[in-house]
Scaffold this motif. Structure first.
Motif, PDB file in Angstrom:
ATOM      1  N   ASP A  13     -65.862  66.576  19.004  1.00 50.36           N
ATOM      2  CA  ASP A  13     -66.247  66.683  17.606  1.00 50.36           C
ATOM      3  C   ASP A  13     -64.854  67.005  16.647  1.00 50.36           C
ATOM      4  N   ALA A  14     -64.451  66.315  15.890  1.00 45.77           N
ATOM      5  CA  ALA A  14     -63.210  66.624  14.999  1.00 45.77           C
ATOM      6  C   ALA A  14     -63.530  67.833  14.230  1.00 45.77           C
ATOM      7  N   ARG A  15     -64.626  68.364  13.804  1.00 43.39           N
ATOM      8  CA  ARG A  15     -64.801  69.571  13.294  1.00 43.39           C
ATOM      9  C   ARG A  15     -64.320  70.794  13.848  1.00 43.39           C
ATOM     10  N   ASP A  16     -64.042  70.582  15.132  1.00 37.01           N
ATOM     11  CA  ASP A  16     -63.652  71.673  16.061  1.00 37.01           C
ATOM     12  C   ASP A  16     -62.297  71.709  15.974  1.00 37.01           C
ATOM     13  N   PRO A  17     -61.617  72.994  15.515  1.00 40.48           N
ATOM     14  CA  PRO A  17     -60.203  72.905  15.477  1.00 40.48           C
ATOM     15  C   PRO A  17     -59.683  72.815  16.779  1.00 40.48           C
ATOM     16  N   LYS A  18     -60.232  73.221  17.937  1.00 45.28           N
ATOM     17  CA  LYS A  18     -59.475  72.859  19.120  1.00 45.28           C
ATOM     18  C   LYS A  18     -59.383  71.426  19.375  1.00 45.28           C
ATOM     19  N   VAL A  19     -60.327  70.469  18.990  1.00 44.94           N
ATOM     20  CA  VAL A  19     -60.183  69.063  19.401  1.00 44.94           C
ATOM     21  C   VAL A  19     -59.032  68.476  18.538  1.00 44.94           C
ATOM     22  N   LEU A  20     -59.036  69.169  17.083  1.00 51.50           N
ATOM     23  CA  LEU A  20     -57.951  68.673  16.311  1.00 51.50           C
ATOM     24  C   LEU A  20     -56.542  69.158  16.774  1.00 51.50           C
ATOM     25  N   GLU A  21     -56.549  70.442  17.406  1.00 51.08           N
ATOM     26  CA  GLU A  21     -55.096  70.598  18.008  1.00 51.08           C
ATOM     27  C   GLU A  21     -54.745  69.774  19.292  1.00 51.08           C
TER      28      GLU A  21
ATOM     29  N   GLU B 260     -70.962  64.611   4.753  1.00 48.91           N
ATOM     30  CA  GLU B 260     -70.854  65.932   4.826  1.00 48.91           C
ATOM     31  C   GLU B 260     -69.861  66.233   5.934  1.00 48.91           C
ATOM     32  N   VAL B 261     -70.049  65.678   6.973  1.00 49.11           N
ATOM     33  CA  VAL B 261     -69.061  66.029   8.259  1.00 49.11           C
ATOM     34  C   VAL B 261     -67.691  65.452   7.921  1.00 49.11           C
ATOM     35  N   ALA B 262     -67.486  64.448   7.051  1.00 49.26           N
ATOM     36  CA  ALA B 262     -66.111  64.033   6.575  1.00 49.26           C
ATOM     37  C   ALA B 262     -65.555  65.373   5.729  1.00 49.26           C
ATOM     38  N   ALA B 263     -66.299  65.680   5.202  1.00 48.12           N
ATOM     39  CA  ALA B 263     -65.751  67.007   4.387  1.00 48.12           C
ATOM     40  C   ALA B 263     -65.316  68.212   5.039  1.00 48.12           C
ATOM     41  N   GLU B 264     -66.266  68.400   6.182  1.00 47.70           N
ATOM     42  CA  GLU B 264     -65.871  69.432   6.806  1.00 47.70           C
ATOM     43  C   GLU B 264     -64.502  69.289   7.774  1.00 47.70           C
ATOM     44  N   ILE B 265     -64.405  67.998   8.228  1.00 50.76           N
ATOM     45  CA  ILE B 265     -63.137  67.550   8.736  1.00 50.76           C
ATOM     46  C   ILE B 265     -62.056  67.420   8.001  1.00 50.76           C
ATOM     47  N   VAL B 266     -62.099  67.065   6.847  1.00 51.50           N
ATOM     48  CA  VAL B 266     -61.008  67.032   5.921  1.00 51.50           C
ATOM     49  C   VAL B 266     -60.543  68.539   5.609  1.00 51.50           C
TER      50      VAL B 266
ATOM     51  N   GLY C 209     -60.705  71.100   7.701  1.00 49.38           N
ATOM     52  CA  GLY C 209     -60.211  71.572   8.745  1.00 49.38           C
ATOM     53  C   GLY C 209     -58.735  71.046   9.310  1.00 49.38           C
ATOM     54  N   LEU C 210     -58.697  69.524   8.636  1.00 46.59           N
ATOM     55  CA  LEU C 210     -57.188  68.899   8.739  1.00 46.59           C
ATOM     56  C   LEU C 210     -56.276  69.658   7.717  1.00 46.59           C
ATOM     57  N   ARG C 211     -56.531  69.732   6.740  1.00 46.12           N
ATOM     58  CA  ARG C 211     -55.858  70.406   5.471  1.00 46.12           C
ATOM     59  C   ARG C 211     -55.603  71.939   5.824  1.00 46.12           C
ATOM     60  N   ALA C 212     -56.249  72.539   6.551  1.00 47.77           N
ATOM     61  CA  ALA C 212     -56.096  73.942   6.736  1.00 47.77           C
ATOM     62  C   ALA C 212     -55.028  74.157   7.782  1.00 47.77           C
ATOM     63  N   MET C 213     -55.054  73.030   8.781  1.00 50.17           N
ATOM     64  CA  MET C 213     -53.998  72.834   9.930  1.00 50.17           C
ATOM     65  C   MET C 213     -52.821  72.388   9.593  1.00 50.17           C
ATOM     66  N   ASN C 214     -52.896  71.550   8.648  1.00 54.54           N
ATOM     67  CA  ASN C 214     -51.569  70.792   8.344  1.00 54.54           C
ATOM     68  C   ASN C 214     -51.460  70.579   6.704  1.00 54.54           C
ATOM     69  N   ARG C 215     -50.749  71.361   6.052  1.00 51.60           N
ATOM     70  CA  ARG C 215     -50.770  71.264   4.555  1.00 51.60           C
ATOM     71  C   ARG C 215     -50.063  69.929   3.948  1.00 51.60           C
ATOM     72  N   ASP C 216     -48.935  69.431   4.849  1.00 54.76           N
ATOM     73  CA  ASP C 216     -48.362  68.326   4.384  1.00 54.76           C
ATOM     74  C   ASP C 216     -48.873  66.982   4.902  1.00 54.76           C
ATOM     75  N   LEU C 217     -50.089  66.987   5.309  1.00 57.05           N
ATOM     76  CA  LEU C 217     -50.764  65.972   5.994  1.00 57.05           C
ATOM     77  C   LEU C 217     -51.300  64.713   5.015  1.00 57.05           C
TER      78      LEU C 217
END
Length: 425
Positions: free
Chosen positions: A323-331, A349-355, A357-365
């Protein structure tokens, strides 16, 4: 084999303790090689003349194989095979290399299993290794089942009742010694004592290659049958208890160890190569992944279904089930080091949570999102998306164009004929 699977299923294979544990396992598998080469030295005084010279020739061949290893790892066909995208050629090349390595090991007086380990090392460290691992997965599972069934047939459980105290003491001693040794090594490579002890407990089993060493000792009359049976019982007991030890170790570690500051590249690509992350392997995600890969972008894929990911893993893509909402999976998928993320999940709604998480992990993404409803665009943009494509907005264009064509066709029989539905039986 058991530890690696348990780490992968527990999502720990990409963590700091998991990576260091796998490194120890690989070293453990390579350690029997010099020991197997030294066995003939212990039998040099036997009537079988020439063993000492043969052993000396074998030990002398180790530097030659060591020098040849870097060349084998950079096999010229590997990049070409990755570009051809031919599953058949990959299987043929892998089997040919495996056969050559096993024959070479046999020629040098080593077990064929050592040759298969050398073939795995030669194929590691490149994009083709992911493809080979996925293609050969059914064979690996089959041979692993045969291997463990064979070991189980060697075990005589009733032997335990003949020497219960000795075997119990031996089992406890082996587990304690290996746990302490692994924990000390893990502590020296940067883990806390808590994480080192937890991971060390999971590494307390005797490796599969130890059976080859013990069997060689029996054949050379260095170990009698009774001692062999005792060693076999203890080794198999540690393997059987491995999943339990790993669960205990994971609970003991908890969240005491993080991967902050780890700079490993999980992509199998150059550091400066453009990288993209596709989340959701539906029709849109599949097309985006294929097009980006053809444009020279290194692509990683995330999906909740391993079945959806399997065809892409066969083609050499790095795939991650979860599940891409999990920060460990994204990492694990390298989100903090990628340049572009394409979010193609079916629920807005799931897409918003993933976004988020992605933005918190990588500001330049750079993040592009596919959503269903036009009303959700503003919410996804606030979450951090650079571009949002709505199915409602995009679908309105073809609908309007069809309506306009219908209006122009009024009074024009030829144009009206083009708008008639096809005849299908």
């Amino acid at each position: 084999m058991l530890v690696f699977r348990a780490l992968a299923e527990g999502g720990q294979a990409g963590s700091g303790p998991g990576r260091r544990g796998i490194a120890i396992l690989l070293f453990q598998d390579a350690a029997p090689v010099p020991l197997l080469l030294l066995v003939p030295l212990l039998t040099a005084g036997t009537p079988d003349g020439g063993r000492l010279s043969a052993a000396g020739w074998q030990v002398g061949s180790v530097p030659g194989r060591r020098l040849a290893a870097p060349t084998a790892i950079r096999l010229p066909p590997v990049p070409a095979l990755a570009k051809l995208r031919s599953v058949e050629l990959v299987v043929l090349f892998t089997i040919s290399l495996l056969g050559a390595m096993c024959w070479t090991a046999h020629w040098l007086g080593l077990p064929a299993a050592i040759g298969s380990l050398a073939a795995g090392i030669a194929l590691s460290g490149n994009r083709l290794s992911h493809q080979i691992d996925t293609i050969l997965l059914p064979f690996r599972e089959t041979f692993a089942a045969v291997f463990f069934v064979t070991l189980g047939m060697l075990l005589e459980p009733l032997k335990f009742f003949e020497e219960p105290l000795l075997l119990t003491a031996g089992l406890v001693g082996v587990v304690a010694l290996k746990t302490l040794a692994a924990a000390t090594a893990l502590r020296f490579v940067g883990l806390s004592w808590r994480a080192a002890l937890g991971m060390g407990l999971g590494l307390s089993q005797l490796g599969e290659f130890s059976f080859l060493l013990v069997a060689r000792g029996v054949r050379e009359n260095l170990i009698d049958v009774e001692d062999y049976n005792r060693m076999l019982f203890i080794a198999l007991a540690t393997l059987i208890m491995t999943p339990t030890f790993l669960r205990w170790g994971f609970r003991w570690m908890g969240d005491s160890e993080t991967d902050a500051g780890h700079s490993e590249q999980p992509w199998g690509a150059a550091v400066d190569e453009p990288r993209a992350l596709i989340i959701g392997i539906g029709p849109i995600g599949r097309q985006a992944a294929s097009r980006l890969e053809l444009m020279g972008v290194s692509v990683n894929l995330i999906d909740t279904s391993p079945i959806n990911l399997h065809p892409f893993a066969q083609q050499g893509f790095a795939t991650f089930a979860g599940d891409a909402r999990d920060p460990k999976v994204l990492e694990r998928a390298g989100a903090s080091r990628t340049h572009l993320a394409v979010v193609c999940v079916p629920v807005d709604e799931v897409a918003a949570e993933i976004v988020r998480g992605l933005r918190a992990m990588n500001r330049d993404l750079a993040i592009i999102v596919r959503c269903r409803f036009q009303s959700r665009i503003i919410h996804l943009e606030k979450a951090g998306a650079n571009k949002v494509v709505s199915e409602e907005a995009e679908a309105s264009g073809p609908v309007i164009r069809f309506c306009e064509s219908w209006l122009r066709s009024i009074g024009d029989p030829a144009a009206s004929a083009k708008l008639k539905p096809p005849n299908r039986l």
